[in-house]
Motif scaffolding. Structure first.
Motif, PDB file in Angstrom:
ATOM      1  N   SER A  61       0.834  -1.194   0.000  1.00 40.91           N
ATOM      2  CA  SER A  61       0.000   0.000   0.000  1.00 40.91           C
ATOM      3  C   SER A  61       0.875   1.252   0.000  1.00 40.91           C
ATOM      4  CB  SER A  61      -0.896   0.004   1.233  1.00 40.91           C
ATOM      5  OG  SER A  61      -1.719   1.144   1.236  1.00 40.91           O
ATOM      6  N   ALA A  62       0.473   2.239  -0.804  1.00 40.15           N
ATOM      7  CA  ALA A  62       1.200   3.507  -0.880  1.00 40.15           C
ATOM      8  C   ALA A  62       0.241   4.584  -1.338  1.00 40.15           C
ATOM      9  CB  ALA A  62       2.387   3.398  -1.831  1.00 40.15           C
ATOM     10  N   VAL A  63       0.638   5.830  -1.132  1.00 39.87           N
ATOM     11  CA  VAL A  63      -0.191   6.968  -1.504  1.00 39.87           C
ATOM     12  C   VAL A  63       0.672   7.983  -2.244  1.00 39.87           C
ATOM     13  CG1 VAL A  63      -1.571   8.908  -0.654  1.00 39.87           C
ATOM     14  CG2 VAL A  63      -1.770   6.671   0.445  1.00 39.87           C
ATOM     15  N   VAL A  64       0.172   8.461  -3.398  1.00 46.78           N
ATOM     16  CA  VAL A  64       0.862   9.484  -4.183  1.00 46.78           C
ATOM     17  C   VAL A  64       0.145  10.812  -4.007  1.00 46.78           C
ATOM     18  CG1 VAL A  64       1.688  10.171  -6.459  1.00 46.78           C
ATOM     19  CG2 VAL A  64       1.477   7.742  -5.895  1.00 46.78           C
ATOM     20  N   VAL A  65       0.921  11.847  -3.706  1.00 44.54           N
ATOM     21  CA  VAL A  65       0.365  13.189  -3.563  1.00 44.54           C
ATOM     22  C   VAL A  65       1.228  14.157  -4.365  1.00 44.54           C
ATOM     23  CG1 VAL A  65      -0.556  12.687  -1.272  1.00 44.54           C
ATOM     24  CG2 VAL A  65       1.694  13.753  -1.487  1.00 44.54           C
ATOM     25  N   ARG A  66       0.652  15.337  -4.664  1.00 45.61           N
ATOM     26  CA  ARG A  66       1.471  16.389  -5.240  1.00 45.61           C
ATOM     27  C   ARG A  66       2.543  16.776  -4.234  1.00 45.61           C
ATOM     28  NH1 ARG A  66      -1.658  19.654  -8.656  1.00 45.61           N
ATOM     29  NH2 ARG A  66       0.079  21.114  -8.775  1.00 45.61           N
ATOM     30  N   SER A  67       3.659  17.318  -4.719  1.00 46.85           N
ATOM     31  CA  SER A  67       4.760  17.686  -3.837  1.00 46.85           C
ATOM     32  C   SER A  67       4.267  18.621  -2.739  1.00 46.85           C
ATOM     33  CB  SER A  67       5.863  18.376  -4.647  1.00 46.85           C
ATOM     34  OG  SER A  67       6.965  18.686  -3.828  1.00 46.85           O
ATOM     35  N   LEU A  68       4.515  18.251  -1.493  1.00 48.35           N
ATOM     36  CA  LEU A  68       3.992  18.979  -0.345  1.00 48.35           C
ATOM     37  C   LEU A  68       5.055  19.894   0.245  1.00 48.35           C
ATOM     38  CD1 LEU A  68       2.186  16.002   1.453  1.00 48.35           C
ATOM     39  CD2 LEU A  68       1.193  17.645  -0.159  1.00 48.35           C
ATOM     40  N   THR A 124      -7.677  15.879   4.061  1.00 49.08           N
ATOM     41  CA  THR A 124      -6.986  17.120   3.695  1.00 49.08           C
ATOM     42  C   THR A 124      -6.966  17.374   2.193  1.00 49.08           C
ATOM     43  OG1 THR A 124      -4.851  15.963   3.698  1.00 49.08           O
ATOM     44  CG2 THR A 124      -5.525  17.039   5.737  1.00 49.08           C
ATOM     45  N   GLY A 125      -7.454  16.412   1.398  1.00 43.27           N
ATOM     46  CA  GLY A 125      -7.614  16.634  -0.031  1.00 43.27           C
ATOM     47  C   GLY A 125      -6.329  16.805  -0.801  1.00 43.27           C
ATOM     48  N   CYS A 126      -5.274  16.099  -0.415  1.00 39.04           N
ATOM     49  CA  CYS A 126      -3.991  16.302  -1.099  1.00 39.04           C
ATOM     50  C   CYS A 126      -3.607  15.163  -2.032  1.00 39.04           C
ATOM     51  CB  CYS A 126      -2.877  16.580  -0.101  1.00 39.04           C
ATOM     52  SG  CYS A 126      -2.602  15.310   1.143  1.00 39.04           S
ATOM     53  N   ARG A 127      -4.497  14.186  -2.222  1.00 37.70           N
ATOM     54  CA  ARG A 127      -4.207  13.104  -3.172  1.00 37.70           C
ATOM     55  C   ARG A 127      -4.202  13.660  -4.594  1.00 37.70           C
ATOM     56  NH1 ARG A 127      -4.750   7.532  -2.800  1.00 37.70           N
ATOM     57  NH2 ARG A 127      -5.927   7.634  -0.843  1.00 37.70           N
ATOM     58  N   ILE A 128      -3.419  13.065  -5.482  1.00 37.77           N
ATOM     59  CA  ILE A 128      -3.399  13.522  -6.870  1.00 37.77           C
ATOM     60  C   ILE A 128      -4.745  13.220  -7.529  1.00 37.77           C
ATOM     61  CG2 ILE A 128      -0.902  13.286  -7.138  1.00 37.77           C
ATOM     62  CD1 ILE A 128      -1.472  10.672  -8.715  1.00 37.77           C
ATOM     63  N   SER A 129      -5.070  13.976  -8.580  1.00 36.98           N
ATOM     64  CA  SER A 129      -6.303  13.748  -9.330  1.00 36.98           C
ATOM     65  C   SER A 129      -6.074  12.725 -10.431  1.00 36.98           C
ATOM     66  CB  SER A 129      -6.777  15.068  -9.950  1.00 36.98           C
ATOM     67  OG  SER A 129      -5.920  15.440 -11.022  1.00 36.98           O
ATOM     68  N   SER A 130      -7.167  12.265 -11.013  1.00 35.79           N
ATOM     69  CA  SER A 130      -7.055  11.317 -12.116  1.00 35.79           C
ATOM     70  C   SER A 130      -6.362  11.950 -13.314  1.00 35.79           C
ATOM     71  CB  SER A 130      -8.446  10.807 -12.518  1.00 35.79           C
ATOM     72  OG  SER A 130      -9.293  11.884 -12.897  1.00 35.79           O
ATOM     73  N   ARG A 131      -6.515  13.252 -13.503  1.00 35.93           N
ATOM     74  CA  ARG A 131      -5.841  13.918 -14.623  1.00 35.93           C
ATOM     75  C   ARG A 131      -4.333  14.010 -14.391  1.00 35.93           C
ATOM     76  NH1 ARG A 131     -10.892  16.548 -14.832  1.00 35.93           N
ATOM     77  NH2 ARG A 131     -11.859  16.367 -16.916  1.00 35.93           N
ATOM     78  N   VAL A 132      -3.911  14.154 -13.153  1.00 32.63           N
ATOM     79  CA  VAL A 132      -2.471  14.094 -12.867  1.00 32.63           C
ATOM     80  C   VAL A 132      -1.940  12.729 -13.271  1.00 32.63           C
ATOM     81  CG1 VAL A 132      -0.721  14.078 -11.061  1.00 32.63           C
ATOM     82  CG2 VAL A 132      -2.520  15.799 -11.000  1.00 32.63           C
ATOM     83  N   ILE A 173      -7.398  29.023  -5.994  1.00 35.09           N
ATOM     84  CA  ILE A 173      -8.019  27.821  -6.550  1.00 35.09           C
ATOM     85  C   ILE A 173      -7.172  26.623  -6.138  1.00 35.09           C
ATOM     86  CG2 ILE A 173      -8.711  26.623  -8.654  1.00 35.09           C
ATOM     87  CD1 ILE A 173      -9.145  29.325  -9.963  1.00 35.09           C
ATOM     88  N   THR A 174      -7.809  25.633  -5.547  1.00 31.38           N
ATOM     89  CA  THR A 174      -7.084  24.508  -4.948  1.00 31.38           C
ATOM     90  C   THR A 174      -7.418  23.188  -5.644  1.00 31.38           C
ATOM     91  OG1 THR A 174      -8.821  24.092  -3.323  1.00 31.38           O
ATOM     92  CG2 THR A 174      -7.104  25.668  -2.708  1.00 31.38           C
ATOM     93  N   ALA A 175      -6.656  22.165  -5.285  1.00 32.22           N
ATOM     94  CA  ALA A 175      -6.781  20.862  -5.939  1.00 32.22           C
ATOM     95  C   ALA A 175      -8.095  20.155  -5.627  1.00 32.22           C
ATOM     96  CB  ALA A 175      -5.613  19.967  -5.536  1.00 32.22           C
TER      97      ALA A 175
END
Length: 521
Positions: A74-81, A135-143, A203-205
């Protein structure tokens, strides 16, 4: 005997690889989803991000683990924080590790949080995924799509976006750069909020990232002033509520006043908190009961005590209500209404330029907000061009659906913006209703829901109608607590309340679908 469904389990609406609505056709499916039944998870390759991890995000996660020669755990990808948020996540549990990828690796800077496979990481996994969700920081499907296309892992479909949007600072759409587009959309949001400057808008992710960003900004300002008492008014979106419950500091406390229409009681509570009052948080209107608080009186009382006001008007959108004069910060999900097509994930923080805390809030918001990815911004810009017309149609159809439900013999109660005493005080015009109506069924809610031939699941503010068993999908723990001490029983709330987001279809077809289902209730 199984009921034939117009939309099957897991079917995405619209037919888009980025659709954020997936269908849950029966109440059994809803409960099975909440109880993590395997058959529901297997049917959902995409959908509302709070509920479903998109298949492309799963693919990208596996690729990144493989590139690091790590086992597929298991892992989680987020935009650079930023460093603060990255360390906050690593502090959740020692089993969590992070690898930061520079932009040159995949075309976009990202953080991969993963676990030591030799450790007992299951509890840490739950906490990590909850934090990323709230916190809504997961990447989107478009990313994920942009990165996978850049790696040659996805074929370019007809009409689909290419991976070129990764270079968001140089990308041009027609004669407009991504940066120019963001400024234009920010100006549109500022105009809807009665503000002079697009600099007041971030405007946020996602909508959740907007809420978390405003929360952190207000928290840091008020803690520095020794203010520790937070006050929640009415129901909040589930992840917003979790942030207030889980991410206050040890010295902070949270009180809740559910009776949002009892202004005098709220004012007494605000006054009693005195110099300890930190922030008052509310949705206006509330979800799912569409209650409108007396914003002016509440804001004046909070500001007199030195507190801050945070308002979320997502339930009717910035197109229908302007809460900015009564808030220090407004947060909203642009996934709804602005993203009326149903395949966009975005949010916004709007700061009141007249707030005494404006400059401080703006500085902190800029450090916490995760900006909207280029391809998501392009999709939002295209959607917003038609949003006002869609909202007008939703408003018109909602009025007709409210009238139908109020006179129907199988409806016990109807909750709608039009039923509020403060409707005319705060909505922008007499036709401003939004898309939401909630109601109680007289008879079997399950039979009604199962036979209803409309889209069924979470989200709202879309061109298509969506029906949601609200408490089952937002507060399932409260639904299954049937004891007299259970919160829903204490508050006299029907756990079977249904919420309908009225779309832009022919209103006659919407009413016909409802009428047909009522015959089975």
């Amino acid at each position: 005997m199984a009921i034939k469904q117009k939309y099957v389990l897991g079917e995405v609406i619209p037919n888009s690889p980025h659709a954020v609505v997936s269908n849950l056709p029966t109440l059994t499916d809803v409960c099975a989803y909440e109880e993590k039944a395997e058959y529901v998870a297997e049917a959902m390759g995409q959908g509302y991000p709070r509920f479903v991890e998109h298949r492309w995000i799963q693919s990208l996660t596996k690729r990144m683990l493989a590139d690091l020669d790590l086992p597929v755990v298991s892992a989680v990808v987020v935009r650079s924080l930023n460093e603060s948020l990255r360390h906050r996540i690593l502090g959740i549990d020692p089993a969590i590790h992070c690898h930061s990828f520079e932009q040159g690796v995949y075309g976009l800077a990202m953080d991969l949080f993963y676990f030591d496979p030799e450790s007992d990481y299951k509890e840490a996994e739950v906490r990590l995924k909850a934090f990323v969700q709230h916190t809504g920081c997961r990447i989107s499907s478009r990313v994920a799509e942009g990165v996978l296309r850049g790696l040659g892992c996805l074929e370019v479909e007809s009409g689909a976006e290419s991976g070129a949007e990764e270079r968001i600072n140089r990308e041009r759409i027609g004669t407009e750069t991504i940066v120019e587009m963001e400024d234009r959309l920010s100006r549109s949001i500022a105009d809807l909020s009665g503000l002079q400057s697009s600099g007041s808008v971030s405007i946020t992710a996602s909508g959740m990232n907007a809420f978390y960003t405003a929360f952190k900004a207000m928290q840091s300002i008020q803690l520095a002033r020794g203010r520790t008492q937070w006050l929640q008014l009415g129901w909040l979106y589930v992840d917003s509520g979790f942030i207030l419950q889980k991410y206050l500091s040890a010295e902070e406390t949270l009180s809740v006043e559910y009776a949002i229409g009892d202004t005098e009681s709220i004012l007494r509570t605000v006054e009693s908190l005195g110099d300890s009052l930190s922030v008052v948080v509310l949705e206006c209107p509330t979800n799912p009961f569409c209650e409108i608080a007396d914003l002016k009186r509440i804001a004046e009382a909070v500001w007199a005590q030195g507190g801050l006001v945070l308002i979320d008007p997502s339930i009717v959108s910035l197109y229908n209500i302007n809460c900015t004069p009564y808030a220090d910060a407004v947060v909203t999900s642009l996934t709804k209404y602005a993203g009326h097509s149903g395949d966009i994930l975005a949010g916004a923080v709007v700061l009141n330029e007249a707030s005494w805390a404006y400059s401080e809030l703006k500085a902190v918001v800029q450090t916490h907000a995760i900006s909207l990815y280029g391809a998501d911004l392009i999709a939002l810009g295209a959607s917003m061009r038609g949003a006002e017309a869609s909202v007008e149609r939703m408003n018109e159809n909602t009025r007709s659906v409210v009238a139908f439900l109020k006179r129907h013999p199988k409806v016990k109660r109807v909750f709608a913006v039009s039923e509020n005493q403060h409707e005319r005080s705060y909505l922008k015009h007499s036709q401003a209703l939004g898309s939401i109506v909630s109601f109680e069924v007289k008879g079997s809610m399950e039979a009604f829901y199962d036979h209803l031939q409309l889209v069924k699941g979470p989200s709202f503010g879309t061109d298509f109608t969506i029906v949601c068993p609200y408490f089952y999908l937002a507060h399932y723990d409260l639904v299954v607590d049937t004891s007299p001490q259970g919160l829903l029983n204490q508050l006299g709330i029907d756990r079977n309340t249904l919420r309908i987001s009225v779309g832009c279809e022919s209103v006659d077809s919407i009413i016909q679908a409802l009428e047909s289902a009522f015959s089975f209730a």
